[in-house]
Design a protein around this motif. Structure first.
Motif, PDB file in Angstrom:
ATOM      1  N   UNK A  59     -48.322 -15.492  26.496  1.00 25.75           N
ATOM      2  CA  UNK A  59     -47.847 -15.242  25.187  1.00 25.75           C
ATOM      3  C   UNK A  59     -47.207 -13.643  25.174  1.00 25.75           C
ATOM      4  N   UNK A  60     -47.756 -12.747  26.171  1.00 27.99           N
ATOM      5  CA  UNK A  60     -47.173 -11.520  25.762  1.00 27.99           C
ATOM      6  C   UNK A  60     -45.590 -11.874  26.402  1.00 27.99           C
ATOM      7  N   UNK A  61     -45.433 -12.471  27.583  1.00 28.94           N
ATOM      8  CA  UNK A  61     -44.062 -12.635  27.879  1.00 28.94           C
ATOM      9  C   UNK A  61     -43.117 -13.299  26.837  1.00 28.94           C
ATOM     10  N   UNK A  62     -43.747 -13.747  25.983  1.00 25.06           N
ATOM     11  CA  UNK A  62     -43.022 -14.422  24.878  1.00 25.06           C
ATOM     12  C   UNK A  62     -42.464 -13.624  23.736  1.00 25.06           C
ATOM     13  N   UNK A  63     -43.192 -12.198  23.690  1.00 19.48           N
ATOM     14  CA  UNK A  63     -42.706 -11.333  22.536  1.00 19.48           C
ATOM     15  C   UNK A  63     -41.791 -10.586  22.762  1.00 19.48           C
ATOM     16  N   UNK A  64     -40.944 -10.429  21.652  1.00 14.20           N
ATOM     17  CA  UNK A  64     -39.589  -9.848  21.821  1.00 14.20           C
ATOM     18  C   UNK A  64     -39.666  -8.174  21.948  1.00 14.20           C
TER      19      UNK A  64
END
Ligand code: GTP
Ligand code: MN
Ligand code: MN
Length: 399
Positions: A59-64
């Motif tokens: 989830x954190x990897x997908x944040x911009x």
């Protein structure tokens, strides 16, 4: 600021296969911490906890943008109490005490060292640790008889724990191509795994081989392996029928043609000069490799390059883990999707299929339990469409 973070929240869907995850990670400080805890859980036979940490990291990897405040995480999926505590710790103290503690624990260090040997899994490492074996010298001194894979793993330990570069992956690709073309012209070879997702390094190189005419791929793997062996390119290989589906995917049980689906775990002997292209320079003798490299492809001579060139003085090749998979063309799209990864992305695809669509997805097929039938596909796009998912290209499957 707060409004902006709310926007971020609304686009994070809960399955990793619904999201676009590039290699650009703005939150490595958190995802590294969570991944380490995931790894520790997996090594300790706590897969459930492992997946929970992997999902939180994804989830954190997908944040911009970088997370700077816990409030920004409100409403995001997959962040359980434990993961949030880790993130909070990192935000407040620059590091997670649990992660630091784990990293320093003798048990974790031993598990890491031992499972870094090719052929050694968590169970074996666990058993050795209980017998007091915590390091490679201790293992070598012990009376343990290692199996063939583990012997090769130990022998090539340093090489196999040095990341494989894209240039090395490409060089292996040319060798595999030569092998396949000489035993079955017309066959097709596709780079899969992390390199297909755009990663710059990997722990191995993965290839999927097929032939446009169904059935022509039968018996291909042993021939490819023989060719490679005869040319001295293999330090180790183990060819197996794929049993993945049988063990895990219940209903999507193979039709008889799945017996054709084979894989080969191998360790290649990659000549140092092969990295610079397949062009064999006859003049390449022990005292000239550096100059030859620079002349042909200067862009390939990087830091790792010069390191390996140093080693080349002793050993003009390096060991590289390579996975080969052969699939009949009718299953190619499923094999391609199933072997491109990331591991979490694959796991999430199968969870989505099962939980949201009452379908069973494997690297061979997609079975619709509602209609009681297999759904055909000749491209990854079609599989995503069957699953009711937006198509995510390989470079955005880095969950
Ligand atoms: P690096 O090699 O570290 O770059 O990462 P990677 O993403 O390439 O991982 P790896 O080579 O381990 O695996 C590549 C893909 O193959 C992943 O998506 C795995 O889920 C998948 N995979 C690995 N083993 C199996 C297996 O036995 N069966 C199937 N169907 N897929 C597998
Ligand atoms: Mn790989
Ligand atoms: Mn692999």
């Amino acid at each position: 600021q707060v409004d902006e973070s709310k926007e971020v929240e609304s686009i994070v869907l809960s399955y990793a296969c619904q999201r676009r995850t590039t290699l650009e990670n703005h939150n490595t400080v958190f995802t590294d911490a969570l991944s380490l805890l995931a790894e520790n859980a997996e090594l300790s036979d706590e897969d459930g906890r492992g997946v929970a940490f992997r999902r939180a990291a994804a989830v954190l990897k997908a944040l911009h943008s970088p997370v700077t405040d816990l409030l920004q995480l409100r409403g995001l999926p997959c962040l359980g109490g434990h993961s949030l505590r880790v993130i909070k710790d990192v935000l407040e103290n620059g590091a997670s005490s649990e992660v630091e503690c784990t990293k320093q624990s003798e048990r974790f260090k031993a598990l890491k060292v031992l499972t870094s040997i090719f052929g050694v899994g968590a169970k074996t490492a666990e058993r050795w640790i209980r017998e007091g074996i915590h390091s490679l010298p201790q293992l070598q001194d012990s009376a343990h008889t290692l199996n063939r894979a583990q012997q090769a793993g130990l022998e090539h330990y340093d090489d196999l724990n040095q990341p494989v570069t894209k240039a090395e992956g490409d060089a292996i690709g040319e060798i595999v191509e030569k092998a396949v073309m000489s035993v079955l012209p017309g066959a097709q070879i596709t780079l899969i795994g992390g390199f297909r997702r755009g990663k710059l390094t990997g722990h191995d190189v993965d290839f999927l081989i097929t032939h446009p005419e169904e059935g022509r791929e039968v018996g291909l793997m042993p021939k490819v392996v023989s060719w490679l062996e005869s040319k001295g390119f293999l330090l180790y290989q183990k060819t197996t029928r794929n049993s993945y589906l049988e063990s895990k995917d219940g209903p999507a049980r193979p039709s008889s043609n799945m017996d054709r689906f084979e894989r080969c775990f191998s360790i290649f002997k990659l000549p140092e000069d092969a990295k610079e292209g397949t062009k064999q320079t006859e003049t390449l003798t022990e005292d000239t490799p550096e100059d030859t490299c620079r002349l042909t492809t200067p862009s390939l001579v990087k830091d790792e390059g010069s390191q390996s060139t140093k080693r080349a003085n002793l050993k003009p090749w390096r060991a590289v883990r390579v996975d080969l998979v052969v699939s009949p063309i009718s299953q190619f799209a499923f094999a391609l999707l199933g072997w491109t990864g990331s591991k979490l992305f694959e796991r999430e695809l199968r969870r989505w299929a099962g939980h949201e669509k009452a379908m069973s997805l494997s690297s061979h097929a997609l079975y619709d339990n509602t209609q009681s039938k297999y759904l055909r596909a000749s491209s990854e796009e079609e599989i995503f469409a069957h699953l009711g998912l937006e198509y995510i290209p390989p470079s955005e499957r880095n969950a």
